[in-house]
Design a protein around this motif. Structure first.
Motif, PDB file in Angstrom:
ATOM      1  N   ARG A 139       0.887  -1.369  -0.094  1.00  0.00           N
ATOM      2  CA  ARG A 139       0.005   0.112  -0.553  1.00  0.00           C
ATOM      3  C   ARG A 139       1.128   0.904  -0.146  1.00  0.00           C
ATOM      4  NH1 ARG A 139      -2.301  -3.899   0.661  1.00  0.00           N
ATOM      5  NH2 ARG A 139      -4.554  -4.501   0.167  1.00  0.00           N
ATOM      6  N   PHE A 140       2.013   1.053   0.812  1.00  0.00           N
ATOM      7  CA  PHE A 140       2.872   2.292   0.337  1.00  0.00           C
ATOM      8  C   PHE A 140       4.073   2.802  -0.556  1.00  0.00           C
ATOM      9  CE2 PHE A 140       6.404   4.309   0.385  1.00  0.00           C
ATOM     10  CZ  PHE A 140       6.374   5.649   1.423  1.00  0.00           C
ATOM     11  N   VAL A 141       3.707   1.501  -1.690  1.00  0.00           N
ATOM     12  CA  VAL A 141       4.793   1.937  -2.632  1.00  0.00           C
ATOM     13  C   VAL A 141       3.738   2.287  -3.333  1.00  0.00           C
ATOM     14  CG1 VAL A 141       5.529   1.123  -4.532  1.00  0.00           C
ATOM     15  CG2 VAL A 141       6.834   0.620  -2.523  1.00  0.00           C
ATOM     16  N   THR A 142       2.179   1.618  -3.808  1.00  0.00           N
ATOM     17  CA  THR A 142       1.458   2.201  -4.848  1.00  0.00           C
ATOM     18  C   THR A 142       0.934   3.493  -4.414  1.00  0.00           C
ATOM     19  OG1 THR A 142       0.198   0.042  -3.906  1.00  0.00           O
ATOM     20  CG2 THR A 142      -1.098   2.102  -5.257  1.00  0.00           C
ATOM     21  N   ARG A 143       0.905   3.665  -3.291  1.00  0.00           N
ATOM     22  CA  ARG A 143       1.326   5.696  -3.400  1.00  0.00           C
ATOM     23  C   ARG A 143       2.172   6.241  -3.698  1.00  0.00           C
ATOM     24  NH1 ARG A 143      -2.625   2.775  -0.561  1.00  0.00           N
ATOM     25  NH2 ARG A 143      -4.509   3.696   0.673  1.00  0.00           N
ATOM     26  N   ARG A 144       3.130   5.831  -3.888  1.00  0.00           N
ATOM     27  CA  ARG A 144       4.162   6.128  -3.878  1.00  0.00           C
ATOM     28  C   ARG A 144       5.060   6.182  -4.948  1.00  0.00           C
ATOM     29  NH1 ARG A 144       7.492   8.776  -5.714  1.00  0.00           N
ATOM     30  NH2 ARG A 144       9.766   9.315  -4.758  1.00  0.00           N
ATOM     31  N   MET A 145       4.664   5.084  -6.094  1.00  0.00           N
ATOM     32  CA  MET A 145       4.634   5.105  -7.592  1.00  0.00           C
ATOM     33  C   MET A 145       3.466   6.538  -8.430  1.00  0.00           C
ATOM     34  SD  MET A 145       4.874   0.952  -7.753  1.00  0.00           S
ATOM     35  CE  MET A 145       5.409   1.293  -9.853  1.00  0.00           C
ATOM     36  N   LEU A 146       2.618   6.809  -7.321  1.00  0.00           N
ATOM     37  CA  LEU A 146       1.524   7.650  -7.770  1.00  0.00           C
ATOM     38  C   LEU A 146       2.455   9.179  -7.857  1.00  0.00           C
ATOM     39  CD1 LEU A 146      -1.692   7.812  -6.071  1.00  0.00           C
ATOM     40  CD2 LEU A 146      -1.492   6.523  -8.642  1.00  0.00           C
ATOM     41  N   GLN A 147       3.056   9.113  -6.939  1.00  0.00           N
ATOM     42  CA  GLN A 147       4.188  10.348  -7.768  1.00  0.00           C
ATOM     43  C   GLN A 147       4.490  10.637  -8.371  1.00  0.00           C
ATOM     44  OE1 GLN A 147       5.377  11.701  -3.341  1.00  0.00           O
ATOM     45  NE2 GLN A 147       3.237  11.183  -2.005  1.00  0.00           N
ATOM     46  N   GLY A 148       5.534   9.491  -9.026  1.00  0.00           N
ATOM     47  CA  GLY A 148       6.483   9.071 -10.249  1.00  0.00           C
ATOM     48  C   GLY A 148       7.619   9.074  -9.090  1.00  0.00           C
ATOM     49  N   LEU A 149       7.802   7.520  -9.649  1.00  0.00           N
ATOM     50  CA  LEU A 149       9.278   6.994  -8.988  1.00  0.00           C
ATOM     51  C   LEU A 149      10.403   7.716  -9.645  1.00  0.00           C
ATOM     52  CD1 LEU A 149       8.620   4.042  -7.213  1.00  0.00           C
ATOM     53  CD2 LEU A 149       9.965   5.746  -6.131  1.00  0.00           C
ATOM     54  N   PRO A 150      11.952   8.024  -9.656  1.00  0.00           N
ATOM     55  CA  PRO A 150      11.910   7.886 -10.349  1.00  0.00           C
ATOM     56  C   PRO A 150      13.002   7.003 -11.287  1.00  0.00           C
ATOM     57  CG  PRO A 150      13.226   8.281  -8.644  1.00  0.00           C
ATOM     58  CD  PRO A 150      11.756   8.018  -8.233  1.00  0.00           C
ATOM     59  N   ASP A 151      13.622   7.025 -12.560  1.00  0.00           N
ATOM     60  CA  ASP A 151      13.918   5.575 -13.232  1.00  0.00           C
ATOM     61  C   ASP A 151      15.620   5.269 -12.749  1.00  0.00           C
ATOM     62  OD1 ASP A 151      14.190   3.137 -14.958  1.00  0.00           O
ATOM     63  OD2 ASP A 151      14.760   5.091 -17.060  1.00  0.00           O
ATOM     64  N   ARG A 152      15.754   4.872 -11.767  1.00  0.00           N
ATOM     65  CA  ARG A 152      17.363   4.425 -10.708  1.00  0.00           C
ATOM     66  C   ARG A 152      17.012   3.783 -10.117  1.00  0.00           C
ATOM     67  NH1 ARG A 152      19.773   9.091 -10.288  1.00  0.00           N
ATOM     68  NH2 ARG A 152      18.398  10.502 -11.023  1.00  0.00           N
TER      69      ARG A 152
END
Length: 218
Positions: free
Chosen positions: A90-103
């Motif tokens: 559930r944390f990662v789902t919300r973090r990915m909505l903000q856009g994770l850097p491609d690294r």
């Protein structure tokens, strides 16, 4: 018979909060878990710390949220808990909505004094699995100093340093997104100590289960 008992112990046990015997792989029954889910916002809780942010699923006030307090207390220690995977997803789902850097994402757990895989390490492993990153327990705790007469947010100074056997920091220092994983962020002292111990990397975040609200009595 033993296999049946083990299966019952895994799936049918008293909910830590309400005591009901309902099927669940976690510490809470499904009803209480869904109630706790209703506490979640669409976005993560954000607490600015120095030049980086501490992100969390929940804002936790121990005096007003018995259900969340029960879940957090039950996750402490060294026992393997499937709850960590549930909340990490559930944390990662919300973090990915903000856009994770491609690294590359390197997850560093808050170190324990015993060097065992405690709750922070389990949180780090669950986050790394959910986000497709790697876990690197490269920090160790040197000391915690209590400053008399200081305000609550300045009273505790945590000192961390790199494990001398770790080479991952120098290899990926500027390239990776460094994620410091801790179950609770209160003042942010441990997160700041981790940031400094890692050499203040240019891409750094703290991911926590909850931000603990400071009250006048703390």
């Amino acid at each position: 018979m033993n296999s049946i008992i083990k299966l019952l112990n895994r799936y049918i046990h008293p909910c830590l909060h309400c005591g009901s015997l309902l099927k669940s792989e976690g510490l809470l029954c499904e009803h209480c878990r869904q109630r706790l889910n209703s506490y979640l916002g669409q976005n993560l809780e954000v607490r600015p710390l120095a030049i980086f942010e501490a992100l969390a699923l929940f804002r936790w006030n121990p005096g007003t949220s018995d259900l969340l307090s029960t879940q957090i207390a039950g996750l402490k220690g060294y026992h393997q808990r499937p709850d960590w995977s549930y909340w990490a997803t559930r944390f990662v789902t919300r973090r990915m909505l903000q856009g994770l850097p491609d690294r590359k994402i390197l997850v560093v757990p808050a170190p324990s004094k015993s060097h065992k895989k405690d709750h922070a390490h389990q949180w780090a492993e669950a986050l790394a699995k959910a986000v497709g990153g790697e876990v690197h327990p490269c920090l160790k705790k040197v000391s915690t100093r209590h400053q008399r007469g200081a305000t609550r947010d300045k009273r505790v100074e945590v000192v961390l340093e790199l494990d001398e056997n770790s080479s991952v920091v120098s290899e990926f220092w500027s390239e990776a997104l460094w994620v410091f994983a801790d179950d609770i962020v209160t003042t942010g002292s441990t997160a700041l100590a981790a940031f400094e111990a890692l050499g203040s990397p240019p891409h750094f975040e703290t991911w926590a289960l909850a931000h603990r609200t400071l009250t006048c009595g703390d």
